[in-house]
Scaffold this motif. Structure first.
Motif, PDB file in Angstrom:
ATOM      1  N   SER A  33       0.818  -1.195   0.000  1.00 20.96           N
ATOM      2  CA  SER A  33       0.000   0.000   0.000  1.00 20.96           C
ATOM      3  C   SER A  33       0.861   1.257   0.000  1.00 20.96           C
ATOM      4  O   SER A  33       2.087   1.202   0.173  1.00 20.96           O
ATOM      5  CB  SER A  33      -0.937   0.008   1.205  1.00 20.96           C
ATOM      6  OG  SER A  33      -1.906   1.013   1.067  1.00 20.96           O
ATOM      7  N   ARG A  50      -5.381   4.231   0.535  1.00 22.21           N
ATOM      8  CA  ARG A  50      -6.277   5.250   1.061  1.00 22.21           C
ATOM      9  C   ARG A  50      -5.719   6.633   0.759  1.00 22.21           C
ATOM     10  O   ARG A  50      -4.571   6.933   1.053  1.00 22.21           O
ATOM     11  CB  ARG A  50      -6.440   5.096   2.573  1.00 22.21           C
ATOM     12  CG  ARG A  50      -7.289   6.219   3.181  1.00 22.21           C
ATOM     13  CD  ARG A  50      -7.428   6.083   4.677  1.00 22.21           C
ATOM     14  NE  ARG A  50      -8.133   7.241   5.243  1.00 22.21           N
ATOM     15  CZ  ARG A  50      -8.451   7.363   6.529  1.00 22.21           C
ATOM     16  NH1 ARG A  50      -8.134   6.389   7.392  1.00 22.21           N
ATOM     17  NH2 ARG A  50      -9.084   8.434   6.954  1.00 22.21           N
ATOM     18  N   ASP A 103      -7.619  10.368   1.208  1.00 21.23           N
ATOM     19  CA  ASP A 103      -8.788  11.201   1.455  1.00 21.23           C
ATOM     20  C   ASP A 103      -8.747  12.451   0.584  1.00 21.23           C
ATOM     21  O   ASP A 103      -7.754  12.728  -0.099  1.00 21.23           O
ATOM     22  CB  ASP A 103      -8.837  11.606   2.932  1.00 21.23           C
ATOM     23  CG  ASP A 103      -9.008  10.401   3.852  1.00 21.23           C
ATOM     24  OD1 ASP A 103      -9.532   9.367   3.384  1.00 21.23           O
ATOM     25  OD2 ASP A 103      -8.608  10.492   5.030  1.00 21.23           O
TER      26      ASP A 103
END
Length: 592
Positions: free
Chosen positions: A302, A348, A350
């Protein structure tokens, strides 16, 4: 963009008792100084004399500015060229030697000195071509003995000769045909890979020349080694930003600098230069060898992110630090990891003030691209570093521009770099007035104008002192300004037309600086009615800092007799500083 560093030359000899009585001879030549050497086909003479009377160079009257300055060009023949510059009863003599760029062909049974290549120790992979060259008399038989092989070197046909990179500054950057008479070349494919268990030292090649029944041999100066694919050395970058290039000398183009700690397999060597497995070359002085290390191959899963004041940091956790490349687009930023394979299923990210989306793909075995789609076209700088084995990419946010009519640059940090200083005097104008001095004057005037508009201005120097290029770059990286501007005035290579070339020019390197460079060029040309020299992509020390849009401004030509008068006019300097400040203010408004 040549900066000639020369003293003022006054009359070498006087032909009149009246002139001898003068305390200060009035005829001055700033460039070239006597015994100047060049490979150019012509040379210009920059100097001045009182406006009354004519100035003659080798008997030819020359054109001068209103104040008496001059910069005519004259052709050069190969070898010595003697020029006499005369004004009334003063005479100056200058010798300029034009040297040939063609190799000198030996007349007897010999190789041309320094012509045998490879000239330095080299290392290659098995079955990779190893090429040799020599300059020898025409109609000779030339060969090379390397270990058990004999390689025949053949006479070479004519080929194109590229001009220097500086030719782009004179508009004469077209190739010419070069005679290869006396040039011999040949290649061999080295050793079969299956035969290599460990590195093999093939020693120095022995060059052999036969002419008219006579033979001479000469050892090459470079040893040749064949590397074992199973025992390739691994190098680690020890410099803060290792300079990666497309080839094994500083003549080759720069690639994305390699962060300290980067590891890569060495697949070749030429002198002190190492070829890394992803194709770039780096100077061995910026690396160390890791004994026993296996070829670095990274895994990544990731990707993380964190927001800092004024920046977003993207974190790429890797199993080992690998080479990286960066490419900026109009509204995207692409990071390539070499020697890396993805095991990625989730990322991830945001909502972010800078990034709209992150895309990635394994574009080739061992090569991953991460593309940051950005919310605005203008990019404000980036930093790359390794924190252990995690690559950290810092992307700077746009500066906060406050709605303040009286102080429209309030809160904006701007770095000004007055070019040269101390022993580095830069170009000289016809009177001997130095670029470093006018750079500082205009930079201070600009600083005052920017401060009036609310800017926080940082200067790399405020006095006539030495500041190295590395120190200037370090100040930019430490200060992290919104923009960095390096203030300069221009001069030309010898082949240039100093008498007629004039105007302002902008130089940029990273795409994030392109918009600023074009905007400021257009603004100054229109606002001040100045000629446009042009906008250039240029690999300069003060355009390379990536932490901020960095532009080098060439605000006129010290070498142009007429423009020099504008450059040194105090009132025009104030107008220029005001126009620069207004242009900077308008640019910040345009990129909100």
């Amino acid at each position: 963009m040549k900066k000639f560093l020369v003293p003022v030359i006054s009359s070498c000899f006087i032909t009149s008792s009246v002139a001898l009585a003068q305390a200060t001879p009035s005829l001055k030549v700033v460039y070239p100084r006597t015994n100047h050497q060049t490979s150019a086909e012509k040379i210009f003479f920059i100097g001045t004399a009182p406006p009354n009377g004519q100035v003659f160079i080798n008997g030819t009257p020359i054109t001068r500015s209103r104040s008496g300055h001059f910069a005519p060009s004259f052709p050069l023949k190969l070898g010595e060229n003697i020029f006499q510059i005369r004004h009334q009863n003063q005479v100056l003599q200058i010798k300029v030697t034009r040297i040939s760029t063609q190799p000198e062909i030996p007349q007897g049974l010999a190789f041309a000195p320094g012509s045998l290549t490879p000239a330095a120790d080299i290392a290659r992979l098995p079955e990779e071509l190893i090429c040799f060259s020599a300059v020898a008399p025409p109609n000779a038989s030339v060969s090379v003995k390397l270990a058990s092989q004999t390689v025949v070197l053949s006479p070479q046909p004519q080929q194109a000769q590229l001009p220097s990179n500086l030719a782009a500054l004179t508009g004469r950057n077209q190739p010419t045909t070069q005679s290869n008479v006396g040039k011999y070349q040949g290649c061999t494919s080295g050793v079969v890979a299956s035969e290599i268990k460990k590195a093999v030292d093939l020693g120095q090649p022995e060059f052999q020349l036969t002419l008219n029944g006579q033979t001479v041999t000469q050892l090459g100066t470079g040893k040749i080694t064949i590397l074992s694919p199973a025992q390739l050395p691994v190098a680690e970058v020890t410099a803060d930003a290792g300079v990666a290039r497309t080839g094994p000398t500083t003549d080759y183009s720069r690639l994305t600098p390699l962060p300290k700690g980067t590891r890569a397999t060495v697949t070749g060597r030429e002198g002190e230069w190492l070829r890394l497995d992803y194709g770039a070359w780096i100077n061995s002085k910026e690396t160390r060898t890791l004994p026993g290390a296996i070829p670095p191959r990274a895994i990544i899963r990731s990707v993380g992110s964190r927001k800092l004041p004024g920046a977003t940091e993207m974190l790429f956790p890797l199993t080992t630090p690998v080479p990286v490349s960066v490419q900026q687009g109009n509204q995207n930023f692409t990071l390539t990891l070499h020697n890396t394979t993805a095991q990625t299923d989730i990322i991830r990210l945001d909502d972010n003030p800078l990034i709209s989306r992150l895309d990635w793909q394994q574009v080739a075995p061992g090569q991953i691209q991460y593309t940051f789609n950005l919310k605005k076209n203008q990019q404000w700088g980036y930093k790359l570093r390794y924190d252990g084995t995690t690559l950290v990419l810092g992307l700077r946010h746009a500066p906060v521009i406050k709605a303040n009519r009286q102080k429209p640059l309030s809160g904006i940090k701007i770095l000004l770099d007055p070019g040269h200083g101390g022993k580095e005097s830069g170009a000289a104008g016809p009177t001997g007035y130095l670029e470093k001095d006018v750079n500082l004057i205009v930079s201070k005037l600009l600083r005052d104008e920017l401060v009036k508009r609310g800017a926080n201005v940082v200067m790399t120097r405020e006095t006539d002192k030495d500041v190295s290029l590395a120190e200037r770059q370090a100040i930019i990286n430490q200060q992290e300004p919104a923009i960095a501007l390096s203030i300069h005035y221009n001069a030309l290579p010898d082949n240039g037309d100093a008498e007629n070339t004039k105007g302002v020019g902008m130089f940029w390197y990273h795409p994030q600086a392109h918009n600023l460079a074009v905007f400021m060029q257009n603004y100054l040309v229109k606002k001040l009615g100045r000629p446009s020299y042009g906008v250039f992509w240029n690999n300069l020390a003060l355009t390379r800092p990536a932490v901020a849009p960095s532009v080098l401004l060439e605000l006129g030509f010290m070498s142009n007799p007429n423009e020099f008068e504008w450059i040194t006019n105090p009132q025009e300097q104030k107008k220029l500083a005001k126009a620069l400040a207004e242009g900077i203010t308008e640019w910040f408004r345009s990129v909100r």
